[in-house]
Design an enzyme around this catalytic site. Structure first.
Site, PDB file in Angstrom:
ATOM      1  N   LYS A  78      32.360 -31.058  48.273  1.00  0.00           N
ATOM      2  CA  LYS A  78      32.400 -31.239  46.826  1.00  0.00           C
ATOM      3  C   LYS A  78      30.959 -31.249  46.321  1.00  0.00           C
ATOM      4  O   LYS A  78      30.087 -31.865  46.945  1.00  0.00           O
ATOM      5  CB  LYS A  78      33.099 -32.558  46.486  1.00  0.00           C
ATOM      6  CG  LYS A  78      34.585 -32.581  46.852  1.00  0.00           C
ATOM      7  CD  LYS A  78      35.396 -31.644  45.973  1.00  0.00           C
ATOM      8  CE  LYS A  78      36.888 -31.751  46.286  1.00  0.00           C
ATOM      9  NZ  LYS A  78      37.685 -30.829  45.455  1.00  0.00           N
ATOM     10  N   LYS A  88      47.742 -23.369  44.511  1.00  0.00           N
ATOM     11  CA  LYS A  88      48.350 -24.691  44.706  1.00  0.00           C
ATOM     12  C   LYS A  88      49.777 -24.648  44.176  1.00  0.00           C
ATOM     13  O   LYS A  88      49.989 -24.650  42.959  1.00  0.00           O
ATOM     14  CB  LYS A  88      47.536 -25.758  43.978  1.00  0.00           C
ATOM     15  CG  LYS A  88      46.211 -26.026  44.681  1.00  0.00           C
ATOM     16  CD  LYS A  88      45.413 -27.094  44.019  1.00  0.00           C
ATOM     17  CE  LYS A  88      44.229 -27.479  44.911  1.00  0.00           C
ATOM     18  NZ  LYS A  88      43.101 -28.012  44.134  1.00  0.00           N
TER      19      LYS A  88
HETATM   20 MG    MG Z   1      39.341 -27.038  44.112  1.00  0.00          MG
END
Ligand code: MG
Length: 359
Positions: A143, A237
């Site tokens: 991240k 997703k």
């Molecule tokens: Mg992502």
């Protein structure tokens, strides 16, 4: 699949599970130490099915929350909920039940061709990366935020970064050009979801492929992104897309457009992880899935056989009927902080509205 093979749905039960994470997970949106997970449990004709909702307690990454998905599922009374994560959760439970009854695995149902999936372990801001990689992961996602430094290369480990839309196209150019020099597999969602032109412009100056995640909430979004030449990779997703049917349409669109794709993760328990692995078995998912072993996240996994990494940085795709995993009722009962049973408007017919467009 013929309608007469579907079991009836006599009851839909919702539960909120409070599950402790092995370690807090920090992203550009904040830190999570335990996660409340909404699960859907359907029963009928002596066959049960389980589904998991990817929504978080608060709306940071995505507008749906555990509470809004719960309300949506209750209000829809067994029909398709309006919001995608609620819809995907109910679809997962109904598919699990139907495929269990038919003796078919989710992987075979979607047309998956792989038996094991290369996976990526994701590091939050506060994670010890060496510790995360120790089980043998060969793909790492870090991240990043505007204050991040470019990562050091690691021998034998392919690195991706994910900004979760936290960068500014005008302010963060230096960081982006630094990231472009370290040989990353991809840079995921640098800018806001709607900034397709900005992503396209960045893609023209960087060598590193741009991956879009938050921008892709539907097949129409994927089409718009491809028409804008905004990305070379898509993170799919199924939860955010409203289920497997739309996820498979995005997969097929990626294949047709020559765009690479990967299955994204959402801090799933073993239920959602089994579903995501089945989807990741499709041939167009050319990059490792953002799915790691159960021990990465959970102190107590809700399934009897936690997912473990093999010696090659992969997870096996469950091959049993339905999701191919058995839930641990002791763990689920102990973790349940709220439950309700949804009264069905017309018991026995509600599963019909939920049939996956993939069949
Ligand atoms: Mg992502």
């Amino acid at each position: 699949m013929a309608a007469d093979t579907s079991p009836t749905v006599e009851a839909i039960e919702l539960r909120i599970l409070r599950l402790a994470l092995v370690r807090p997970f920090a992203t550009a949106h904040g830190t999570t130490a335990a996660r409340d997970v909404l699960v859907v449990h359907v029963v009928g004709d002596g066959v049960e099915g389980w589904g998991e909702c990817a929504a978080d307690t608060v709306a940071t990454y995505w507008r749906e929350t555990v509470a809004s998905a719960w309300a949506d599922l209750v209000a829809s009374a067994g029909r398709a909920p309006e919001q995608p994560m609620a819809r995907a959760a109910l679809e997962m439970a109904l598919l699990d039940q139907r495929l269990r009854a038919a003796g078919t695995s989710m992987r075979d149902h979607v047309g998956g061709t792989r038996t094991s999936i290369d996976v990526t372990v994701t590091a939050g801001f506060e994670d010890d990366v060496d510790e995360l990689l120790a089980p043998g992961y060969r793909s790492l996602k870090l991240k990043v935020a505007p204050t991040s430094r470019p990562p050091e290369p690691r021998h034998g480990v392919a690195i991706q970064v994910d900004a979760n839309a936290s960068l500014d196209p005008h302010v963060d150019r230096v960081l982006l050009s630094e990231l472009d020099r370290v040989g990353l597999v991809l840079i995921e969602q640098p800018f806001a979801a709607h900034e397709l032109a900005e992503h396209a412009a960045l893609g023209r100056v960087l060598r590193t492929p741009i991956c879009l995640d938050e921008s892709i909430g539907s097949d129409a979004d994927a089409l718009a992104a491809f028409e804008a030449a905004a990305c070379r990779v898509v993170c799919v997703k199924p939860s955010r897309l409203g289920g497997f049917g739309e996820a498979m349409r995005v997969h097929d669109r990626c294949v047709a457009a020559g765009v690479e794709a990967k299955v994204g993760g959402m801090l799933e328990t073993g239920i959602g992880r089994a579903a995501a692995l089945a989807l990741a078995a499709l041939p167009g998912f050319t990059l490792p899935a953002d799915l790691s072993a159960s021990e990465r996240y959970w102190r107590d996994e809700v399934i009897t056989e936690p997912f473990t990494l093999d010696g090659h940085g992969r997870l096996a795709v469950p091959s049993g009927p339905g999701l191919g995993v058995e839930v641990r009722r002791d763990v689920i009962d102990a973790a349940t902080i709220e439950r309700t049973t949804i009264p069905l408007e017309r018991p026995g017919t509600s599963s019909r509205a939920q049939r996956s467009p993939g069949t």
